[in-house]
Each structure stands twice: as C-alpha cells, then as structure tokens.
Enzyme design. Structure first.
Site, PDB file in Angstrom:
ATOM      1  N   GLY A 193      44.651  20.269  18.713  1.00 54.87           N
ATOM      2  CA  GLY A 193      43.396  19.510  18.843  1.00 54.87           C
ATOM      3  C   GLY A 193      43.314  18.222  18.026  1.00 54.87           C
ATOM      4  O   GLY A 193      43.038  17.156  18.583  1.00 54.87           O
ATOM      5  N   ILE A 194      43.569  18.305  16.742  1.00 53.05           N
ATOM      6  CA  ILE A 194      43.465  17.112  15.894  1.00 53.05           C
ATOM      7  C   ILE A 194      44.696  16.228  16.090  1.00 53.05           C
ATOM      8  O   ILE A 194      44.587  15.008  16.255  1.00 53.05           O
ATOM      9  CB  ILE A 194      43.320  17.519  14.404  1.00 53.05           C
ATOM     10  CG1 ILE A 194      42.077  18.396  14.207  1.00 53.05           C
ATOM     11  CG2 ILE A 194      43.265  16.285  13.510  1.00 53.05           C
ATOM     12  CD1 ILE A 194      41.991  19.076  12.840  1.00 53.05           C
ATOM     13  N   GLY A 249      45.477  21.853  14.428  1.00 52.45           N
ATOM     14  CA  GLY A 249      44.342  22.322  15.226  1.00 52.45           C
ATOM     15  C   GLY A 249      43.320  22.894  14.267  1.00 52.45           C
ATOM     16  O   GLY A 249      43.238  22.476  13.103  1.00 52.45           O
ATOM     17  N   ASN A 283      45.400  36.122  25.148  1.00 54.16           N
ATOM     18  CA  ASN A 283      45.481  35.602  23.794  1.00 54.16           C
ATOM     19  C   ASN A 283      44.207  36.036  23.062  1.00 54.16           C
ATOM     20  O   ASN A 283      43.132  35.480  23.287  1.00 54.16           O
ATOM     21  CB  ASN A 283      45.585  34.070  23.904  1.00 54.16           C
ATOM     22  CG  ASN A 283      45.703  33.399  22.565  1.00 54.16           C
ATOM     23  OD1 ASN A 283      45.598  34.034  21.514  1.00 54.16           O
ATOM     24  ND2 ASN A 283      45.909  32.091  22.591  1.00 54.16           N
ATOM     25  N   HIS A 341      52.073  30.130  14.472  1.00 57.53           N
ATOM     26  CA  HIS A 341      52.035  29.069  15.500  1.00 57.53           C
ATOM     27  C   HIS A 341      53.350  28.958  16.275  1.00 57.53           C
ATOM     28  O   HIS A 341      53.652  27.922  16.863  1.00 57.53           O
ATOM     29  CB  HIS A 341      51.716  27.678  14.887  1.00 57.53           C
ATOM     30  CG  HIS A 341      50.280  27.504  14.505  1.00 57.53           C
ATOM     31  ND1 HIS A 341      49.883  26.793  13.385  1.00 57.53           N
ATOM     32  CD2 HIS A 341      49.143  27.955  15.092  1.00 57.53           C
ATOM     33  CE1 HIS A 341      48.568  26.810  13.308  1.00 57.53           C
ATOM     34  NE2 HIS A 341      48.091  27.505  14.319  1.00 57.53           N
ATOM     35  N   ARG A 395      35.937  15.047  13.922  1.00 54.95           N
ATOM     36  CA  ARG A 395      35.211  13.950  14.582  1.00 54.95           C
ATOM     37  C   ARG A 395      33.917  13.645  13.859  1.00 54.95           C
ATOM     38  O   ARG A 395      33.584  12.491  13.606  1.00 54.95           O
ATOM     39  CB  ARG A 395      34.875  14.332  16.031  1.00 54.95           C
ATOM     40  CG  ARG A 395      36.067  14.265  16.941  1.00 54.95           C
ATOM     41  CD  ARG A 395      35.828  15.004  18.223  1.00 54.95           C
ATOM     42  NE  ARG A 395      35.744  16.449  17.975  1.00 54.95           N
ATOM     43  CZ  ARG A 395      35.828  17.367  18.916  1.00 54.95           C
ATOM     44  NH1 ARG A 395      35.932  16.999  20.165  1.00 54.95           N
ATOM     45  NH2 ARG A 395      35.766  18.648  18.621  1.00 54.95           N
ATOM     46  N   GLU A 401      50.335  27.261  24.583  1.00 57.08           N
ATOM     47  CA  GLU A 401      50.836  28.579  24.175  1.00 57.08           C
ATOM     48  C   GLU A 401      50.814  29.565  25.341  1.00 57.08           C
ATOM     49  O   GLU A 401      51.716  30.390  25.487  1.00 57.08           O
ATOM     50  CB  GLU A 401      50.008  29.093  22.988  1.00 57.08           C
ATOM     51  CG  GLU A 401      50.317  28.294  21.726  1.00 57.08           C
ATOM     52  CD  GLU A 401      49.144  28.068  20.809  1.00 57.08           C
ATOM     53  OE1 GLU A 401      48.010  27.892  21.317  1.00 57.08           O
ATOM     54  OE2 GLU A 401      49.340  28.056  19.581  1.00 57.08           O
ATOM     55  N   ARG A 458      49.801  37.552  23.513  1.00 53.85           N
ATOM     56  CA  ARG A 458      50.133  36.851  22.273  1.00 53.85           C
ATOM     57  C   ARG A 458      49.789  37.776  21.112  1.00 53.85           C
ATOM     58  O   ARG A 458      48.672  38.269  20.999  1.00 53.85           O
ATOM     59  CB  ARG A 458      49.292  35.584  22.163  1.00 53.85           C
ATOM     60  CG  ARG A 458      49.565  34.850  20.881  1.00 53.85           C
ATOM     61  CD  ARG A 458      48.622  33.673  20.740  1.00 53.85           C
ATOM     62  NE  ARG A 458      48.991  32.867  19.595  1.00 53.85           N
ATOM     63  CZ  ARG A 458      48.379  31.758  19.264  1.00 53.85           C
ATOM     64  NH1 ARG A 458      47.363  31.314  19.983  1.00 53.85           N
ATOM     65  NH2 ARG A 458      48.761  31.070  18.215  1.00 53.85           N
ATOM     66  N   HIS A 477      51.465  20.913  13.890  1.00 54.85           N
ATOM     67  CA  HIS A 477      50.438  21.531  14.740  1.00 54.85           C
ATOM     68  C   HIS A 477      49.129  21.435  13.959  1.00 54.85           C
ATOM     69  O   HIS A 477      48.895  22.206  13.019  1.00 54.85           O
ATOM     70  CB  HIS A 477      50.820  22.996  15.017  1.00 54.85           C
ATOM     71  CG  HIS A 477      49.788  23.745  15.805  1.00 54.85           C
ATOM     72  ND1 HIS A 477      49.998  24.188  17.095  1.00 54.85           N
ATOM     73  CD2 HIS A 477      48.526  24.133  15.489  1.00 54.85           C
ATOM     74  CE1 HIS A 477      48.920  24.808  17.528  1.00 54.85           C
ATOM     75  NE2 HIS A 477      48.004  24.783  16.561  1.00 54.85           N
ATOM     76  N   ARG A 484      40.375  26.720   6.195  1.00 57.98           N
ATOM     77  CA  ARG A 484      41.248  27.476   5.285  1.00 57.98           C
ATOM     78  C   ARG A 484      41.742  26.549   4.181  1.00 57.98           C
ATOM     79  O   ARG A 484      41.978  25.364   4.418  1.00 57.98           O
ATOM     80  CB  ARG A 484      42.445  28.061   6.021  1.00 57.98           C
ATOM     81  CG  ARG A 484      42.073  29.078   7.057  1.00 57.98           C
ATOM     82  CD  ARG A 484      43.312  29.725   7.680  1.00 57.98           C
ATOM     83  NE  ARG A 484      42.974  30.268   8.969  1.00 57.98           N
ATOM     84  CZ  ARG A 484      43.730  30.166  10.061  1.00 57.98           C
ATOM     85  NH1 ARG A 484      44.910  29.549  10.006  1.00 57.98           N
ATOM     86  NH2 ARG A 484      43.344  30.688  11.198  1.00 57.98           N
TER      87      ARG A 484
HETATM   88  P1  ADP Z   1      42.813  26.214  17.857  1.00 60.80           P
HETATM   89  O1  ADP Z   1      43.659  26.468  19.095  1.00 60.80           O
HETATM   90  O2  ADP Z   1      43.553  26.381  16.564  1.00 60.80           O
HETATM   91  O3  ADP Z   1      41.460  26.831  17.857  1.00 60.80           O
HETATM   92  P2  ADP Z   1      42.783  23.475  18.796  1.00 60.80           P
HETATM   93  O4  ADP Z   1      44.200  23.105  18.861  1.00 60.80           O
HETATM   94  O5  ADP Z   1      42.019  23.635  20.067  1.00 60.80           O
HETATM   95  O6  ADP Z   1      42.529  24.673  17.823  1.00 60.80           O
HETATM   96  O7  ADP Z   1      42.058  22.342  17.936  1.00 60.80           O
HETATM   97  C1  ADP Z   1      40.714  22.448  17.611  1.00 60.80           C
HETATM   98  C2  ADP Z   1      40.413  21.403  16.569  1.00 60.80           C
HETATM   99  O8  ADP Z   1      40.685  20.097  17.100  1.00 60.80           O
HETATM  100  C3  ADP Z   1      38.976  21.423  16.124  1.00 60.80           C
HETATM  101  O9  ADP Z   1      38.931  21.417  14.719  1.00 60.80           O
HETATM  102  C4  ADP Z   1      38.419  20.127  16.688  1.00 60.80           C
HETATM  103  O10 ADP Z   1      37.425  19.598  15.829  1.00 60.80           O
HETATM  104  C5  ADP Z   1      39.642  19.221  16.717  1.00 60.80           C
HETATM  105  N1  ADP Z   1      39.543  18.131  17.677  1.00 60.80           N
HETATM  106  C6  ADP Z   1      39.449  18.213  19.023  1.00 60.80           C
HETATM  107  N2  ADP Z   1      39.338  16.970  19.561  1.00 60.80           N
HETATM  108  C7  ADP Z   1      39.373  16.079  18.527  1.00 60.80           C
HETATM  109  C8  ADP Z   1      39.289  14.649  18.394  1.00 60.80           C
HETATM  110  N3  ADP Z   1      39.137  13.853  19.459  1.00 60.80           N
HETATM  111  N4  ADP Z   1      39.373  14.133  17.164  1.00 60.80           N
HETATM  112  C9  ADP Z   1      39.515  14.922  16.091  1.00 60.80           C
HETATM  113  N5  ADP Z   1      39.593  16.260  16.133  1.00 60.80           N
HETATM  114  C10 ADP Z   1      39.514  16.832  17.327  1.00 60.80           C
END
Ligand code: ADP
Length: 386
Positions: free
Chosen positions: A319-320, A199, A8, A172, A274, A370, A84, A197, A230
């Site tokens: 992530g979020i 993140g 990826n 995505h 966070r 993924e 990917r 999604h 973005r």
């Molecule tokens: P990508 O794969 O698009 O890089 P992820 O799905 O890994 O992203 O998500 C990363 C995002 O998730 C970051 O912006 C990070 O700040 C946020 N994140 C991770 N853990 C937490 C949490 N406990 N609370 C809020 N946001 C979080």
C-alpha cells in the site's frame, strides 16, 4: 479449467479469491469479524457483487458464509483451496498439502502467532467440513525465508532457545515470492535485490542470487521497520522497563507494541500515511512520525545493502510502497552514495522504474499479489500430487 479458492485469514478478516487459470473470477472480504462486520465481493472485472453489513460473529461463521455464498452462486468447480498461513514454525518450511497432522501442529504453535493462527485453523476446519472432497494446500509466509543463513537466523541469547525454535523466521513471504517471480519474468537479475514491502505491516527482504539471505521481521512480525501501528526494532530493555516499572500485563504490552505504536504511536493521530502527510505542515508530531518511519526504512536499506555486498535493484511494494511518492523519495534521501538516482517525475507518476538511466541501482515500484501466489502454489502442488 477448474477453480482454485484462496483464503487469507487476518486478525479480524477473511479475504478470499476464486481463480481460474491464474485469473481472478472474484475477490471478496469479510471485514471486522466479531464487530460491525461487512462483506464485500467483487467480480474479476471489478463490478460489485455484494457490499453489505453482515452479522458475522466468528471466523467459523465467516468461512461458512463464504462456502454458502459460493454454493448458492453455482461455483461448483472448486478443485482446491489454498490457505495463507502466517507461520510454519520450525517444521513446515515449504508450502504443502494440508493434513490433519499439519492442523495439529499449527494448534500446538498457535502461541507463535496468537492473533492469526487460531483463526486460520478455525477457518480451515470449517471449509473442510463444507468442501470435504476438495484438496487443500497450506502456503506459509515464513517459507520464503527458509534459507536464511544461521548468522541471520540465530538470536544472540543462550543457544538452547534457538533449539526450542526461538529464532528469526521472517514474514510477508508470499508477497516477496510474487515480486521475485515478476522480476524473473522481466529478466531482471536477482543477484542483489532488496524488496521493501511497505503496507500496514512493513518489512524488507535481502535477496542474493534468488535466495533470501536476510529480512527485517523476526520471531514475530513486530520486529524490524517502524510500521503503521507496530514499533519495529527497539531496545528489549524498554520492554523490561515497561514490565518492571509500569506494571503492564502481557496483553497490555501486546496492544501497546503492536496496535498503538509506529506511526500512530508517535503522531498520536492516525496510522494513515496519507492523513499524516496532509497534516504534517501544521502538526509537528505528524511530521516527526513520518521522519521516524522514513529514517527506519533508510537505515534498513543501508544494513541490507551491506549484507548483500551491494545493491542492483530496490523494489517498493504494498500500500505505502506502491502509492506514496513522497515516502519513497524521503526514504531514499541521502542514499546517493549507494549509486541511487531517483527520477522525480517517474516517481511522482508511480512508474514501474523510478530511477534515472544513470542510476547504479534500478529502483522499481511494483504491485504485489499474495492471493495470486497462493493460487499458483496450490495449482502446482495439486498437480504434483496427481
Ligand atoms: P496490508 O495488506 O498490510 O493490510 P496494504 O498493503 O493494503 O496493507 O497497505 C495498506 C497501507 O497502505 C495503509 O496503511 C494505507 O494507509 C497505505 N496506503 C494506501 N494508499 C496509500 C497512498 N496513496 N499513500 C500512502 N499510503 C497509502
């Protein structure tokens, strides 16, 4: 019992995993390529195999490093590599075996994803030279959106541009595929589903009867939801104004809209949810950034629910979406009229189902994977070729 390597390639990183029978043997990442690069590799059970600084200046070098490390460690049963690819253009709507013709096409459409495709091509070429007899498969983030109806796909600009390929593609897709497969495995109907999604990049997909009928990202991943860095949807007149009145170059604009906007742009502090949540009590702009983010997500849930003609399941992922109960709760504020009832305790505990028993909409929290999706497609496609 043969292994599948997944690759990826990001804008400054290469993530890789080695799968055996759908289980990861190891997962690794080279980050900050061209800068203060690091390599981290974990085994399937999470123990650290390597975590160190590395002087990796380019993507070819990164790919060569991974191929060399795997060889030195004796991983010699790699049956196929799955890549990917962020964009399949108009021609590649399905995941497929990697061919010379596909590589040439990706080079030709690199301008559609200038921060991803050129690197991805370099990485594929480099791996092919190290693993010449190993089959390779390309998995596209745009493929999930192949069935978007024309009214969602077409931009309302002169139609000739559509014929040239200027349209909504959506991204995505591998994450959406993973989540929809998980829902199917659990027997949850895919009648009217929204997947959020959320993140670093964020988007939503509206799924009716198992097919994606609308999505928030567009011609590029800049569109749709407000994201961490973005801008998401915005009056195109702003872009014209910035070009005309501020004299910004194309590169400046790209940096502004993709790397300095979103949560970071509004707060002026950080793109990390966070940290923003921790500082919102004292910092008005941090609080505003979060409100703008949640407002944007809420309004797209409303829009996509209207497109679907109702909503039975809403899934938060990435992530979020997976980790932030506060953001989920705020996004859902005021959506009681759709029949959404959030169970606050389940939400705080990040449980799989976070809606109450009375809720008309099942609200869920799910991890996405993924890499696993790439491994599944790769394994399927090489079996079909046999
Ligand atoms: P990508 O794969 O698009 O890089 P992820 O799905 O890994 O992203 O998500 C990363 C995002 O998730 C970051 O912006 C990070 O700040 C946020 N994140 C991770 N853990 C937490 C949490 N406990 N609370 C809020 N946001 C979080």
């Amino acid at each position: 019992m043969d292994d599948i390597l997944t690759i990826n390639t990001g804008s400054s990183s290469i993530k890789f995993s080695l799968y055996r029978d759908e289980r990861p043997l190891l997962k690794g990442e080279i980050s900050a390529i061209g800068g203060e690069s690091r390599v981290k590799i974990l085994s399937g059970d999470g123990s650290i195999l390597l975590d160190d600084g590395a002087d990796i200046r380019g993507f070819r070098e990164g790919a060569a490093f991974i191929a060399g490390w795997l060889k030195d460690r004796g991983y010699s049963r790699i049956r196929a590599v799955g890549y990917r690819i962020v964009h399949g253009g108009v021609r590649y709507r399905e995941h497929c075996p990697l061919t010379e013709e596909l590589i040439s096409y990706l080079k030709a459409i690199s301008c559609l994803a200038p921060e991803h495709l050129p690197q991805a091509v370099e990485v594929m070429e480099e791996f092919s030279s190290h693993l010449p007899d190993v089959q390779a498969v390309a998995c596209f983030d745009t493929a999930f959106h192949r069935d978007l109806p024309e009214e969602s796909r077409v931009y309302a600009i002169p139609f000739g541009f559509y014929r040239e390929g200027i349209m909504r593609y959506g991204f995505h897709g591998l994450s959406y595929e993973y989540v929809t497969e998980e829902l199917s495995r659990e027997g949850i109907p895919l009648d009217r589903v929204i997947i959020a999604h959320l993140g670093h990049g964020a988007s939503m997909a509206a799924i009716r009867d198992g097919r994606c009928v609308d999505t928030t990202m567009g011609f590029t991943p800049t569109a749709g939801l407000v994201m961490t860095t973005r801008c998401g949807d915005m009056d195109p007149g702003v872009v014209l104004h910035l070009l005309r009145e501020k004299g910004l170059s194309v590169d400046d604009l790209n940096r502004l809209l993709n790397h300095r906007s979103g949560l970071l742009g509004v707060s002026g502090r950080t793109d990390d949810v966070r940290k923003l949540l921790a500082m919102e009590g004292e910092d008005e702009r941090a609080a505003l950034a979060i409100r703008v983010f949640c407002h944007s997500a809420r309004r797209f849930i409303g829009a996509l629910t209207a497109v679907l003609g109702g909503l039975s399941t809403l899934v938060f992922t990435a992530g979020i979406g997976e980790n932030s109960p506060q953001i989920r709760e705020r996004v859902l504020e005021g959506l009681g009229f759709l029949g959404i009832r959030l169970d606050r305790e389940r939400n705080l505990a990040n449980e799989r189902v976070i809606s109450t028993g009375e809720s008309m909409v099942r609200v869920m929290v799910m991890g996405t994977d993924e890499e696993c999706m790439i491994a599944r497609h790769t394994s399927r496609i090489i079996k079909e070729r046999r």
